[in-house]
Every structure is written in C-alpha cells, then in structure tokens.
Design an enzyme around this catalytic site. Structure first.
Site, PDB file in Angstrom:
ATOM      1  N   LYS A  97      58.933 -89.247  -8.790  1.00 22.54           N
ATOM      2  CA  LYS A  97      58.564 -89.427  -7.386  1.00 22.54           C
ATOM      3  C   LYS A  97      59.595 -90.305  -6.682  1.00 22.54           C
ATOM      4  CE  LYS A  97      55.150 -92.229  -5.769  1.00 22.54           C
ATOM      5  NZ  LYS A  97      55.393 -92.887  -4.487  1.00 22.54           N
ATOM      6  N   LYS A 102      55.370 -89.206   3.189  1.00 29.37           N
ATOM      7  CA  LYS A 102      54.136 -89.266   3.994  1.00 29.37           C
ATOM      8  C   LYS A 102      54.384 -88.973   5.469  1.00 29.37           C
ATOM      9  CE  LYS A 102      51.783 -92.465   0.859  1.00 29.37           C
ATOM     10  NZ  LYS A 102      52.882 -92.776  -0.079  1.00 29.37           N
ATOM     11  N   HIS A 121      53.982 -87.954   9.221  1.00 31.56           N
ATOM     12  CA  HIS A 121      52.876 -88.054  10.179  1.00 31.56           C
ATOM     13  C   HIS A 121      53.507 -88.100  11.568  1.00 31.56           C
ATOM     14  CE1 HIS A 121      48.931 -90.313  11.451  1.00 31.56           C
ATOM     15  NE2 HIS A 121      49.210 -89.279  12.209  1.00 31.56           N
ATOM     16  N   ASP A 122      53.471 -86.966  12.265  1.00 30.52           N
ATOM     17  CA  ASP A 122      54.131 -86.903  13.570  1.00 30.52           C
ATOM     18  C   ASP A 122      53.567 -85.696  14.309  1.00 30.52           C
ATOM     19  OD1 ASP A 122      56.100 -87.180  15.656  1.00 30.52           O
ATOM     20  OD2 ASP A 122      57.444 -88.127  14.204  1.00 30.52           O
ATOM     21  N   ASN A 175      55.408 -80.041  15.387  1.00 30.82           N
ATOM     22  CA  ASN A 175      56.760 -79.465  15.375  1.00 30.82           C
ATOM     23  C   ASN A 175      57.733 -80.336  14.575  1.00 30.82           C
ATOM     24  OD1 ASN A 175      58.784 -77.567  16.421  1.00 30.82           O
ATOM     25  ND2 ASN A 175      59.543 -79.350  17.533  1.00 30.82           N
ATOM     26  N   THR A 176      57.629 -81.640  14.744  1.00 36.07           N
ATOM     27  CA  THR A 176      58.532 -82.558  14.031  1.00 36.07           C
ATOM     28  C   THR A 176      58.225 -82.566  12.538  1.00 36.07           C
ATOM     29  OG1 THR A 176      58.744 -83.889  16.011  1.00 36.07           O
ATOM     30  CG2 THR A 176      59.309 -84.975  13.950  1.00 36.07           C
ATOM     31  N   ARG A 204      46.801 -97.509 -14.911  1.00 38.75           N
ATOM     32  CA  ARG A 204      47.201 -98.630 -15.766  1.00 38.75           C
ATOM     33  C   ARG A 204      46.711 -98.371 -17.183  1.00 38.75           C
ATOM     34  NH1 ARG A 204      50.080 -99.062 -12.334  1.00 38.75           N
ATOM     35  NH2 ARG A 204      50.720-100.834 -11.082  1.00 38.75           N
ATOM     36  N   ARG A 224      55.314 -98.897 -12.344  1.00 31.95           N
ATOM     37  CA  ARG A 224      55.647-100.099 -13.131  1.00 31.95           C
ATOM     38  C   ARG A 224      55.278-100.045 -14.606  1.00 31.95           C
ATOM     39  NH1 ARG A 224      53.284-103.669  -8.384  1.00 31.95           N
ATOM     40  NH2 ARG A 224      52.168-101.698  -8.199  1.00 31.95           N
TER      41      ARG A 224
HETATM   42  O1  C5P Z   1      53.942 -99.137 -10.059  1.00 28.14           O
HETATM   43  P1  C5P Z   1      52.720 -98.333  -9.788  1.00 28.14           P
HETATM   44  O2  C5P Z   1      52.265 -97.499 -10.954  1.00 28.14           O
HETATM   45  O3  C5P Z   1      51.610 -99.139  -9.172  1.00 28.14           O
HETATM   46  O4  C5P Z   1      53.224 -97.293  -8.690  1.00 28.14           O
HETATM   47  C1  C5P Z   1      52.360 -96.429  -8.044  1.00 28.14           C
HETATM   48  C2  C5P Z   1      53.112 -95.600  -7.059  1.00 28.14           C
HETATM   49  O5  C5P Z   1      52.177 -94.849  -6.308  1.00 28.14           O
HETATM   50  C3  C5P Z   1      53.922 -96.392  -6.032  1.00 28.14           C
HETATM   51  O6  C5P Z   1      55.047 -95.573  -5.686  1.00 28.14           O
HETATM   52  C4  C5P Z   1      52.984 -96.524  -4.855  1.00 28.14           C
HETATM   53  O7  C5P Z   1      53.652 -96.607  -3.638  1.00 28.14           O
HETATM   54  C5  C5P Z   1      52.224 -95.219  -4.937  1.00 28.14           C
HETATM   55  N1  C5P Z   1      50.893 -95.257  -4.359  1.00 28.14           N
HETATM   56  C6  C5P Z   1      49.903 -96.156  -4.748  1.00 28.14           C
HETATM   57  N2  C5P Z   1      48.671 -96.124  -4.164  1.00 28.14           N
HETATM   58  C7  C5P Z   1      48.431 -95.223  -3.221  1.00 28.14           C
HETATM   59  C8  C5P Z   1      49.385 -94.311  -2.825  1.00 28.14           C
HETATM   60  C9  C5P Z   1      50.628 -94.357  -3.422  1.00 28.14           C
HETATM   61  O8  C5P Z   1      50.112 -96.973  -5.627  1.00 28.14           O
HETATM   62  N3  C5P Z   1      47.234 -95.176  -2.695  1.00 28.14           N
END
Ligand code: C5P
Length: 234
Positions: free
Chosen positions: A32, A61, A63-64, A67-68, A184, A214
């Site tokens: 991603k 993400k 959001h506009d 057309n854009t 996690r 992470r």
């Molecule tokens: O490091 P971690 O596993 O928390 O990363 C999660 C990823 O998912 C990050 O890129 C974060 O911006 C994205 N994200 C999130 N929660 C959301 C939407 C996107 O943690 N609701």
C-alpha cells in the site's frame, strides 16, 4: 488461499520503500502506497514498485467533485495500480464517476480495472467528530449508510475497521471485498492503534485483505514477521 497481506509502505524515502518491496515481495499479496510516500516520491515510486511485478494499492482517498475524482482515478489506472480509495462521503455520483472511470480507462488501456474501495467513517472519528461536521448519526449507523451507498454506486469493496467487519458482513453482498487496517499480532509494542484484531481474527470475521504496516516494517526482521503472520493464518 491467496495471500491477503498488504504491507503499508508508510515510509517517506523511496529507497527504503523499494528495499522493503524487494525483501517482502515473495511473501505478501501487495503493497500500500499512501499519502506520505506518494507526496514525497510521486508517481515514479508507483511505477518502480509496479515494475517489480507486485500489486499496488494506491491509498490517496480521493474526495472531490465527480469530474475531478474521475480524472484522478484515470491517472491512477494508467499507473496500473490494483486497488485505490475514494471517500464514500463524496456521495453516490462521485463514487459512480470513480467506478466508471476505473472501468473505462482500464478498458482503453488494455488493463484490468483496479478495485475502487470506499472509505466510510475514518477510525479516528467518533460521534463528536461527526457532530462537528453536522452529522448527528452515530458511527455505526453512518458506516452502514455509507457502505450501502457504496454498494448502490456499484463499488466492489470497502476499507473498514476490523471491528466493523462482522457487522458489515451481515448486510453487504458477499462479493464486496473488505480491506482492513488496525491489525496487531500481539507481539509488537503498543502504538496509536487502539481497536485492533489479530490477522487470524480479522480473516475469520470476513476480511478479504489485511493492511499491515508497523508490525511488519518496524519489526527487527520484517520477513520473519510476515512469515509468522502467514503461519498464524494456516
Ligand atoms: O502501521 P499500521 O499497521 O497501524 O498501519 C496501518 C495503515 O492503515 C496505515 O497506512 C494507516 O494510515 C492505514 N489506516 C488505518 N486506519 C484506518 C485507515 C487506514 O490505520 N482507519
């Protein structure tokens, strides 16, 4: 089972991102690219990562006005990404424009259309945040409303919190793909994610894809971290 792990490349430097891709490509389902890496390294990093043959989820993400958004989606399709995001709060017309642009541009370019994913209520928002912007719904109701709107606009997937998956699966058509961050394993140190599930729990609840940042890229050995997660999914 296809590999559901999408590694969030939340690093600013393109060389660090490319090293992670090189190291992890054989063991994950894709990568991603979000606002941080894209804003610092631009479309060039998307092209370089795609050139290695891995799948890319471009998480900007959009959001506009419709057309854009349609034009931004067309540009993303030409980068040959496999997934991208739009905010469902942009409304039905905007989501239709995004999906139609994805299909048409891919068709013209001889590519597969990427999965256009709708983002509902950000997990950083609560009912107070919604009230601030004039929405007196609670988060769950608002997520349901926006998810149904995304289905009506014929999007084929949503990004959601792991704790929303089971509820969404109750009413969404089964073909809707659910992509979830907030994963996690329990092995890593606590950080800003508060409402999390383990990879196994999220898949059992009905996730299609897991976005993991992470716990993988900040691990001492990212590849071993991925392999451990894959093991837990068996
Ligand atoms: O490091 P971690 O596993 O928390 O990363 C999660 C990823 O998912 C990050 O890129 C974060 O911006 C994205 N994200 C999130 N929660 C959301 C939407 C996107 O943690 N609701």
């Amino acid at each position: 089972m296809r590999n559901p792990i999408l590694v969030a490349l939340d690093v600013p430097a393109p060389d660090v991102a490319l090293k992670l891709v090189e190291h992890l490509a054989p063991v994950v389902g894709g990568f991603k690219i979000g606002g941080e890496l894209f804003t610092s390294a631009g479309p060039d990093i998307v092209k370089k990562i795609r050139a290695t043959g891995v799948s890319v989820f471009l998480d900007l993400k959009f959001h506009d006005i419709p057309n854009t958004v349609a034009k931004a989606v067309a540009s993303a399709v030409r980068l040959d990404v496999q997934m991208l995001t739009v905010h469902t709060s942009g409304g039905f017309e905007m989501m239709r424009a995004a999906e139609e642009s994805a299909q048409q541009t891919a068709n013209q370019a001889g590519l597969n259309a990427p999965l256009v994913l709708g983002v509902t209520v950000l997990t950083s928002s609560d009912s107070r945040t919604l009230a601030e912007i004039g929405c007196d719904s609670n988060v769950g109701k608002q997520v349901e409303r926006l998810a149904n709107l995304a289905v009506k606009a014929e999007l084929r997937g949503l990004v959601c919190s792991p704790l929303e998956i089971a509820d969404l699966r109750e009413f969404l058509p089964s073909h809707m793909q659910l992509v979830t961050p907030g994963i996690r394993t329990g092995a890593e140190k606590a950080d800003d994610q508060k409402r999390t599930l383990t990879p196994r729990e999220a898949m059992a609840a009905g996730a299609s894809w897991l976005v993991i940042g992470r716990p993988i890229y900040a691990a001492e050995n990212p590849r071993a971290a991925v392999e451990k997660i894959l093991e837990s999914l068996k």
